[in-house]
Design a protein around this motif. Structure first.
Motif, mmCIF file in Angstrom:
data_model
loop_
_atom_site.group_PDB
_atom_site.id
_atom_site.type_symbol
_atom_site.label_atom_id
_atom_site.label_comp_id
_atom_site.label_asym_id
_atom_site.label_seq_id
_atom_site.Cartn_x
_atom_site.Cartn_y
_atom_site.Cartn_z
ATOM 1 N N GLU A 10 0.824 -1.207 0.000
ATOM 2 C CA GLU A 10 0.000 0.000 0.000
ATOM 3 C C GLU A 10 0.861 1.262 0.000
ATOM 4 O O GLU A 10 0.551 2.232 -0.697
ATOM 5 N N GLU A 11 1.942 1.261 0.758
ATOM 6 C CA GLU A 11 2.850 2.413 0.762
ATOM 7 C C GLU A 11 3.465 2.619 -0.616
ATOM 8 O O GLU A 11 3.612 3.750 -1.072
ATOM 9 N N PHE A 12 3.817 1.499 -1.257
ATOM 10 C CA PHE A 12 4.401 1.575 -2.596
ATOM 11 C C PHE A 12 3.414 2.198 -3.583
ATOM 12 O O PHE A 12 3.757 3.103 -4.337
ATOM 13 N N HIS A 13 2.172 1.711 -3.545
ATOM 14 C CA HIS A 13 1.160 2.228 -4.466
ATOM 15 C C HIS A 13 0.830 3.695 -4.185
ATOM 16 O O HIS A 13 0.622 4.476 -5.117
ATOM 17 N N SER A 14 0.785 4.088 -2.926
ATOM 18 C CA SER A 14 0.486 5.485 -2.604
ATOM 19 C C SER A 14 1.619 6.400 -3.073
ATOM 20 O O SER A 14 1.372 7.520 -3.540
ATOM 21 N N GLU A 15 2.862 5.946 -2.982
ATOM 22 C CA GLU A 15 3.991 6.742 -3.466
ATOM 23 C C GLU A 15 3.954 6.877 -4.988
ATOM 24 O O GLU A 15 4.185 7.962 -5.536
ATOM 25 N N ILE A 16 3.636 5.786 -5.674
ATOM 26 C CA ILE A 16 3.526 5.828 -7.138
ATOM 27 C C ILE A 16 2.398 6.774 -7.548
ATOM 28 O O ILE A 16 2.546 7.588 -8.464
ATOM 29 N N GLU A 17 1.266 6.703 -6.849
ATOM 30 C CA GLU A 17 0.137 7.576 -7.169
ATOM 31 C C GLU A 17 0.486 9.044 -6.906
ATOM 32 O O GLU A 17 0.137 9.927 -7.697
ATOM 33 N N ARG A 18 1.193 9.320 -5.821
ATOM 34 C CA ARG A 18 1.594 10.686 -5.509
ATOM 35 C C ARG A 18 2.511 11.243 -6.595
ATOM 36 O O ARG A 18 2.355 12.376 -7.041
ATOM 37 N N GLN A 19 3.457 10.437 -7.046
ATOM 38 C CA GLN A 19 4.367 10.880 -8.112
ATOM 39 C C GLN A 19 3.620 11.084 -9.426
ATOM 40 O O GLN A 19 3.886 12.034 -10.167
ATOM 41 N N TRP A 20 2.674 10.204 -9.726
ATOM 42 C CA TRP A 20 1.914 10.332 -10.961
ATOM 43 C C TRP A 20 1.068 11.608 -10.941
ATOM 44 O O TRP A 20 0.999 12.334 -11.928
ATOM 45 N N LEU A 21 0.422 11.885 -9.799
ATOM 46 C CA LEU A 21 -0.391 13.098 -9.697
ATOM 47 C C LEU A 21 0.471 14.351 -9.823
ATOM 48 O O LEU A 21 0.056 15.350 -10.398
ATOM 49 N N LYS A 22 1.663 14.298 -9.297
ATOM 50 C CA LYS A 22 2.575 15.434 -9.366
ATOM 51 C C LYS A 22 2.970 15.735 -10.806
ATOM 52 O O LYS A 22 3.049 16.892 -11.216
ATOM 53 N N THR A 23 3.196 14.702 -11.597
ATOM 54 C CA THR A 23 3.601 14.912 -12.992
ATOM 55 C C THR A 23 2.398 15.101 -13.910
ATOM 56 O O THR A 23 2.500 15.795 -14.913
ATOM 57 N N ALA A 24 1.261 14.524 -13.567
ATOM 58 C CA ALA A 24 0.088 14.609 -14.446
ATOM 59 C C ALA A 24 -0.534 15.991 -14.417
ATOM 60 O O ALA A 24 -1.072 16.458 -15.408
ATOM 61 N N ARG A 25 -0.497 16.645 -13.288
ATOM 62 C CA ARG A 25 -1.104 17.972 -13.191
ATOM 63 C C ARG A 25 -0.109 18.907 -12.513
ATOM 64 O O ARG A 25 -0.135 19.103 -11.310
ATOM 65 N N PRO A 26 0.754 19.491 -13.325
ATOM 66 C CA PRO A 26 1.736 20.420 -12.741
ATOM 67 C C PRO A 26 1.040 21.669 -12.207
ATOM 68 O O PRO A 26 0.019 22.095 -12.726
ATOM 69 N N GLU A 27 1.608 22.237 -11.169
ATOM 70 C CA GLU A 27 1.035 23.426 -10.554
ATOM 71 C C GLU A 27 1.164 24.609 -11.498
ATOM 72 O O GLU A 27 2.209 24.835 -12.084
ATOM 73 N N SER A 28 0.077 25.338 -11.633
ATOM 74 C CA SER A 28 0.062 26.502 -12.512
ATOM 75 C C SER A 28 -0.127 27.751 -11.666
ATOM 76 O O SER A 28 -1.166 27.936 -11.056
ATOM 77 N N LYS A 29 0.882 28.593 -11.647
ATOM 78 C CA LYS A 29 0.797 29.829 -10.882
ATOM 79 C C LYS A 29 0.133 30.928 -11.703
ATOM 80 O O LYS A 29 -0.315 31.915 -11.160
ATOM 81 N N VAL A 30 0.055 30.745 -13.007
ATOM 82 C CA VAL A 30 -0.539 31.757 -13.880
ATOM 83 C C VAL A 30 -2.038 31.831 -13.662
ATOM 84 O O VAL A 30 -2.609 32.914 -13.610
ATOM 85 N N SER A 31 -2.685 30.683 -13.501
ATOM 86 C CA SER A 31 -4.141 30.698 -13.345
ATOM 87 C C SER A 31 -4.550 31.407 -12.050
ATOM 88 O O SER A 31 -5.578 32.077 -12.013
ATOM 89 N N GLY A 32 -3.768 31.271 -11.011
ATOM 90 C CA GLY A 32 -4.053 31.984 -9.769
ATOM 91 C C GLY A 32 -3.956 33.486 -9.945
ATOM 92 O O GLY A 32 -4.787 34.239 -9.436
ATOM 93 N N ALA A 33 -2.966 33.934 -10.687
ATOM 94 C CA ALA A 33 -2.805 35.368 -10.942
ATOM 95 C C ALA A 33 -3.947 35.892 -11.807
ATOM 96 O O ALA A 33 -4.466 36.989 -11.569
ATOM 97 N N ILE A 34 -4.352 35.114 -12.801
ATOM 98 C CA ILE A 34 -5.449 35.530 -13.669
ATOM 99 C C ILE A 34 -6.741 35.621 -12.869
ATOM 100 O O ILE A 34 -7.510 36.578 -13.026
#
Length: 86
Positions: A10-34
């Motif tokens: 379970e720890e392995f899968h949660s780490e893989i999911e966390r990494q996938w979410l981090k790369t799948a949806r990068p943080e956008s600072k532009v949308s916050g400013a807009i």
């Protein structure tokens, strides 16, 4: 880099999911400013509208709070009173 050992599957899968979410949806600072700019523009438009209609808003507020006679009883300004003397 040292590889991390996982105690459970379970720890392995949660780490893989966390990494996938981090790369799948990068943080956008532009949308916050807009969004902030849009919010400021909308609030400024509301303030300008309220300033330009302050007499109507005042009358509406008096009607809502009961501190003025009903609008149909209020006399309208005469045309000669609404324009400055020539």
């Amino acid at each position: 880099m040292k590889k991390k050992r996982f105690k459970t599957q379970e720890e392995f899968h949660s780490e893989i999911e966390r990494q996938w979410l981090k790369t799948a949806r990068p943080e956008s600072k532009v949308s916050g400013a807009i969004n902030t700019i849009i919010l400021v523009v909308v609030l400024a438009a509301l303030l300008v509208t309220a300033y330009l209609n302050r007499a109507r808003i005042g009358t509406l507020w008096q009607q809502m709070t009961g501190k003025a006679p009903p609008l149909w009883l209020m006399p309208e300004k005469a045309i000669r009173d609404s324009h400055p003397t020539r």
